[in-house]
Design a protein around this motif. Structure first.
Motif, mmCIF file in Angstrom:
data_model
loop_
_atom_site.group_PDB
_atom_site.id
_atom_site.type_symbol
_atom_site.label_atom_id
_atom_site.label_comp_id
_atom_site.label_asym_id
_atom_site.label_seq_id
_atom_site.Cartn_x
_atom_site.Cartn_y
_atom_site.Cartn_z
ATOM 1 N N ILE A 83 -13.193 9.980 0.009
ATOM 2 C CA ILE A 83 -14.255 9.383 0.826
ATOM 3 C C ILE A 83 -14.834 10.411 1.793
ATOM 4 C CG2 ILE A 83 -14.570 7.784 2.789
ATOM 5 C CD1 ILE A 83 -14.921 6.366 0.198
ATOM 6 N N LYS A 126 1.164 5.297 0.882
ATOM 7 C CA LYS A 126 0.600 6.297 1.778
ATOM 8 C C LYS A 126 -0.085 7.444 1.021
ATOM 9 C CE LYS A 126 1.935 9.332 5.556
ATOM 10 N NZ LYS A 126 1.220 10.394 4.853
ATOM 11 N N PRO A 156 0.838 -1.199 0.000
ATOM 12 C CA PRO A 156 0.000 0.000 0.000
ATOM 13 C C PRO A 156 0.875 1.251 0.000
ATOM 14 C CG PRO A 156 -0.760 -1.581 1.652
ATOM 15 C CD PRO A 156 0.552 -2.092 1.125
ATOM 16 N N PHE A 214 -11.546 6.986 4.810
ATOM 17 C CA PHE A 214 -11.471 5.533 4.679
ATOM 18 C C PHE A 214 -10.659 4.956 5.828
ATOM 19 C CE2 PHE A 214 -9.618 1.592 2.744
ATOM 20 C CZ PHE A 214 -10.812 0.908 2.579
ATOM 21 N N ARG A 215 -9.532 5.591 6.136
ATOM 22 C CA ARG A 215 -8.697 5.078 7.233
ATOM 23 C C ARG A 215 -9.449 5.084 8.571
ATOM 24 N NH1 ARG A 215 -4.249 8.200 4.686
ATOM 25 N NH2 ARG A 215 -2.328 6.983 4.451
ATOM 26 N N HIS A 228 -12.579 4.714 9.025
ATOM 27 C CA HIS A 228 -13.527 3.600 8.953
ATOM 28 C C HIS A 228 -12.816 2.272 9.231
ATOM 29 C CE1 HIS A 228 -16.440 0.789 7.396
ATOM 30 N NE2 HIS A 228 -15.689 0.487 6.364
ATOM 31 N N ILE A 229 -11.696 2.054 8.561
ATOM 32 C CA ILE A 229 -10.960 0.792 8.713
ATOM 33 C C ILE A 229 -10.469 0.643 10.150
ATOM 34 C CG2 ILE A 229 -8.863 -0.457 8.013
ATOM 35 C CD1 ILE A 229 -10.987 -0.469 5.827
ATOM 36 N N ILE A 230 -9.895 1.716 10.681
ATOM 37 C CA ILE A 230 -9.313 1.609 12.026
ATOM 38 C C ILE A 230 -10.409 1.406 13.069
ATOM 39 C CG2 ILE A 230 -8.054 2.905 13.812
ATOM 40 C CD1 ILE A 230 -6.400 4.076 11.392
ATOM 41 N N TYR A 282 -7.306 9.016 -1.372
ATOM 42 C CA TYR A 282 -8.586 8.311 -1.263
ATOM 43 C C TYR A 282 -9.326 8.741 0.010
ATOM 44 C CZ TYR A 282 -12.000 4.509 -1.230
ATOM 45 O OH TYR A 282 -13.158 3.778 -1.206
ATOM 46 N N ASP A 334 -13.286 -0.086 12.678
ATOM 47 C CA ASP A 334 -13.813 -1.448 12.615
ATOM 48 C C ASP A 334 -12.754 -2.505 12.921
ATOM 49 O OD1 ASP A 334 -16.299 -0.533 12.185
ATOM 50 O OD2 ASP A 334 -16.468 -1.160 10.090
ATOM 51 N N MET A 335 -11.527 -2.055 13.118
ATOM 52 C CA MET A 335 -10.463 -2.975 13.523
ATOM 53 C C MET A 335 -10.428 -3.108 15.051
ATOM 54 S SD MET A 335 -6.633 -2.431 12.154
ATOM 55 C CE MET A 335 -7.053 -1.982 10.479
ATOM 56 N N GLN A 336 -11.061 -2.150 15.730
ATOM 57 C CA GLN A 336 -10.999 -2.139 17.197
ATOM 58 C C GLN A 336 -12.164 -2.882 17.830
ATOM 59 O OE1 GLN A 336 -8.108 -0.921 18.177
ATOM 60 N NE2 GLN A 336 -7.892 -0.461 16.002
ATOM 61 N N VAL A 337 -13.291 -2.885 17.112
ATOM 62 C CA VAL A 337 -14.488 -3.436 17.749
ATOM 63 C C VAL A 337 -15.166 -4.445 16.833
ATOM 64 C CG1 VAL A 337 -15.040 -1.489 19.253
ATOM 65 C CG2 VAL A 337 -15.780 -1.444 16.858
ATOM 66 N N SER A 338 -15.637 -5.502 17.451
ATOM 67 C CA SER A 338 -16.403 -6.505 16.725
ATOM 68 C C SER A 338 -17.377 -7.094 17.733
ATOM 69 C CB SER A 338 -15.453 -7.588 16.199
ATOM 70 O OG SER A 338 -16.136 -8.470 15.351
ATOM 71 N N LEU A 360 -3.431 6.434 -0.414
ATOM 72 C CA LEU A 360 -4.438 6.342 0.648
ATOM 73 C C LEU A 360 -4.855 7.736 1.124
ATOM 74 C CD1 LEU A 360 -3.104 3.298 2.722
ATOM 75 C CD2 LEU A 360 -5.236 3.383 1.404
#
Lengths: 249, 249
Positions: free
Chosen positions: A202, A192, A190, A218-219, A221-223, A198, A225-229, A195
């Motif tokens: 977004i 930088k 990837p 976008f970052r 959003h990704i970060i 982008y 959803d990386m912390q919580v599930s 991104l």
């Protein structure tokens, strides 16, 4: 660029989450299923099944699991099932060794088959001016879905698809720049700057879109959803194994 | 039944394994990639990448891995990659916890995303009168594919897709009866009589088709492929784990 009706559809896909009350008729459902069935499958083993959820109590349960109320009220709800159970049945009839069905390869094959057939349903739906949404959120509680649909060993719910008459026309959501996802001969790390660009695209999209405005890159959003599930969702591997998938090398 | 150009395509899909020498032009490749990119992805995380294999030495290696010589000679070869590496890069930049990316849920999400995008490529190709074949056979040696394409941790080759100008028109291959794969509200056990009837259908198809005739029922096919798998293919789960997938519940 070459174009035709199908290319136009595929390159203008938007997820539809709000449907009119009008239900799909049986002919339409049958056409969607025909498209699913004709899809390629791994080694022609057709390792998927599809369950239409029509029972009001079941639909209510799916609305709770997915947190999407529309799965209760309108839109036809398909659940795509990775299915090695049928092959196990055939193996057991013949007293054959069915061990291979539990390995990583055959597990992935069943998930692939269900996913490919699901994409055909969505494309077919859109060609009939219907809208669709993939519901990965059924995995918020995979075990409950298994129990609700009486899924035997060697089957697993991959995602739901709700299909209905669109009651919205969302803006097209910008995708990652092609150079971030398509490479020639060799994976590319990837970048930088790409991104960054982008993220701006977004952020502008979220700020300007016609509904549900927000400020997010976008970052972000990704970060996020990386912390919580959801807890049960982060424990899916144990459910997969309980169902007989990914057991062997 | 409702029909249109796209429905016709989807319900008349046949796998094409023999291509003319004519290569795809860049516009056509770009159109296929546009269709892939527009496909839905799990939680809008776009967890896939695509590698076009154009290098003659690499193509030769893929012909050996897949045992399909045509991947060397003609047809454009895409490799669909499940990709959580991009998300890990974004997480690492922000010093975020990236543990979730290794769990069963996020592993499946990356494979789903790659599969859905792959089906869009095939549908787009067929709409342009191109033919395509999914190459699950790249998994005959997943580790070699990883090495050849320099795939980093948290990426994995899902399948290849070869696309080209068709040099054959195979017969439509009959699918399982719909009642064997589509159920309402509840999974239905396979039914011996339905499988008997389908065995006959497939046996007749194999005996009468225009090329590669043989005597085989569906059950023969399933049982045969349940007994044997290339050794490296039956060990994929260890490669998946080495790449960082399916590590956590």
């Amino acid at each position: 660029m070459p174009t035709n009706e199908t290319i136009h559809l595929l390159t203008h896909h938007r997820t539809i989450r709000h449907f009119k009350e009008q239900p799909l008729d049986q002919n339409t459902i049958q056409t969607l299923l025909n498209a699913a069935q004709r899809t390629s499958s791994s080694m022609f083993m057709q390792q998927f099944s599809i369950i239409s959820v029509t029972d009001p109590q079941l639909k209510k349960a799916f609305a709770e699991i997915t947190t999407y109320p529309f799965t209760e009220n309108n839109g036809h709800l398909f659940i795509m099932i990775a299915d090695q159970h049928r092959n196990e049945f055939i193996g057991n009839e013949a007293h054959a060794n069915t061990n291979l069905l539990h390995d990583g390869d055959r597990s992935l094959a069943a998930f692939d088959d269900a996913a490919l057939a699901g994409q055909s349903i969505v494309t077919a739906a859109e060609s009939m001016e219907l809208g669709a949404v993939f519901l990965g959120s059924i995995l918020n509680d995979a075990q409950q879905v298994i129990d609700l649909l009486h899924l035997p060993k060697l089957t697993f719910p991959v995602f739901g698809i709700a299909v209905g008459y669109p009651n919205e026309k969302p803006d097209l959501k910008p995708r990652l720049p092609l150079k971030s996802v398509h490479f020639e001969n060799c994976y590319q790390e990837p970048d930088k700057d790409t991104l960054d660009a982008y993220d701006q695209t977004i952020q502008t999209y979220y700020a300007q879109r016609s509904s549900n405005n927000r400020t997010e890159t976008f970052r972000h959003h990704i970060i996020h959803d990386m912390q919580v599930s959801p807890k049960k969702r982060s424990e899916i591997l144990s459910v997969l194994k309980r169902q007989g998938f990914f057991l062997k090398n």
